[in-house]
Design an enzyme around this catalytic site. Structure first.
Site, PDB file in Angstrom:
ATOM      1  N   GLU A 198      -4.458   7.142  -6.041  1.00 37.71           N
ATOM      2  CA  GLU A 198      -4.633   6.307  -7.229  1.00 37.71           C
ATOM      3  C   GLU A 198      -5.943   6.669  -7.927  1.00 37.71           C
ATOM      4  OE1 GLU A 198      -4.225   2.176  -6.236  1.00 37.71           O
ATOM      5  OE2 GLU A 198      -2.301   2.485  -5.214  1.00 37.71           O
ATOM      6  N   HIS A 247      -1.138  -0.440 -10.104  1.00 37.63           N
ATOM      7  CA  HIS A 247      -1.764  -1.313  -9.113  1.00 37.63           C
ATOM      8  C   HIS A 247      -2.263  -2.609  -9.764  1.00 37.63           C
ATOM      9  CE1 HIS A 247      -3.774  -1.204  -4.894  1.00 37.63           C
ATOM     10  NE2 HIS A 247      -3.346  -2.425  -5.205  1.00 37.63           N
ATOM     11  N   ARG A 285       0.845  -1.184   0.000  1.00 40.77           N
ATOM     12  CA  ARG A 285       0.000   0.000   0.000  1.00 40.77           C
ATOM     13  C   ARG A 285       0.884   1.239   0.000  1.00 40.77           C
ATOM     14  NH1 ARG A 285      -2.883  -3.323  -1.281  1.00 40.77           N
ATOM     15  NH2 ARG A 285      -5.018  -3.836  -0.626  1.00 40.77           N
TER      16      ARG A 285
END
Length: 321
Positions: free
Chosen positions: A266, A285, A237
């Site tokens: 994000e 991601h 993360r």
């Protein structure tokens, strides 16, 4: 009553193809959203009147201030059994059931090594250069054999990473707040302190869950402890790492590179320095994004919705997880 069910952030348009939703569609109208939302106001506007919301990991956060503006919401299904972007305590207080799905560890482990190999060997960068007609062979890579990998977090993902690293001939050291010698022995890693790990590892890879103890763990002081010329990998993360401090360490050349799949914000803004720094490898991601994983995600999401409609929820997430 006919329920309304939203499937969020289906970027690849696979949600209805990867699972059988017929048991849901008999009792609920499905609406699939293929793009993200600009802000919380857009989330609230889009989800007004929905009783069921199915989320893909943490692409759309559902904090208390959003949930309280969705009075019709009764069920949230998240892919995975942990989702820090959902305020499960607020959901419970509002009478919203939260359920999850299983998922695979392998995709994130594989991406971890894809980033490591790209930072260390640059095959992708060289491929792009060749296709652009640029001069032949400019990268001098660095090998993995004989290097030390420092693993922060030796759970399901970190343990698999440790095992794979040994196949490359790497030495593995590990640390997390509650890590034991017994767990290290299971995966062939050596237990060490955080300080020694940072000082000795050629590559540091993060596999901790985001929480109060891990948020900002890799700050300027921690980055300053790292071996000069080391590499940082983060597929966990973004907020575990102080982005400004990492940018400084990379810009000054103190660290040789970084491989990043996760960020504070994000999608990563178009003008973010990580997109420009030549020693940073970025991916959007992708850790969990494989067809195999998504088939499990969507199949079990549909199953969870159908079970809730039957009055027997499955894989409920306890408040506070």
């Amino acid at each position: 009553m006919r329920y309304r069910c939203a499937i969020l952030d289906d970027y690849h348009d696979v949600a209805t193809g990867f699972a059988d939703w017929s048991a849901v569609e008999d009792r609920a109208a499905l609406t699939v959203f293929h793009t993200g939302f600009a802000d919380e106001e857009a989330v609230v506007a889009a989800l007004a009147g929905f009783h069921i919301v199915c989320v893909m990991r943490e692409r759309t956060p559902l904090p208390a201030r959003v949930l309280e503006r969705l009075p019709d919401l009764r069920l949230i299904v998240t892919t995975g059994m942990h989702n820090a972007a959902i305020d499960t305590e607020a959901a419970g207080a509002q009478g919203i059931t939260v359920c999850g799905t299983e998922g695979l560890a392998a995709p994130t482990v594989e991406l971890t090594f894809a980033l490591i190999l790209e930072v260390m060997r640059g095959a992708g960068a060289e491929s792009a250069r060749m296709k652009a007609g640029q001069p032949w062979q400019t990268v001098m890579g660095r090998g993995l054999e004989g290097k030390t990998l420092g693993v922060l977090g030796l759970g399901r993902l970190g343990g698999r990473v440790a095992e794979v690293a040994q196949a490359f001939g790497m030495k593995v050291v590990a640390w997390s707040p509650n890590l034991t010698e017994a767990r290290c022995r299971e995966v062939g890693a050596a237990l060490t302190s955080k300080e020694d790990l940072l000082a000795t590892a050629d590559i540091v890879t993060i596999h901790l869950k985001l929480g109060d103890r891990s948020r900002g763990l890799i700050d300027a002081a921690a980055l300053g402890m790292m071996k000069p010329g080391a590499v940082l990998i983060n597929t966990s993360r973004g907020p575990i790492v102080d982005e400004a401090a990492l940018i400084d360490a990379l810009s000054t050349g103190r660290l040789a590179g970084a491989g990043l799949d996760v960020y504070d914000r994000e999608p990563l803004p178009a003008d973010h320095p990580f997109r420009q720094l030549p020693t940073v490898v970025v991916s959007p991601h992708l850790g969990y994004v494989t067809a195999e994983n998504f088939r499990i995600f969507y199949r079990q999401t549909a199953e969870a919705v159908a079970a809730w409609l039957d009055g027997a929820p499955v894989r409920r997430i306890v408040q506070g997880i």
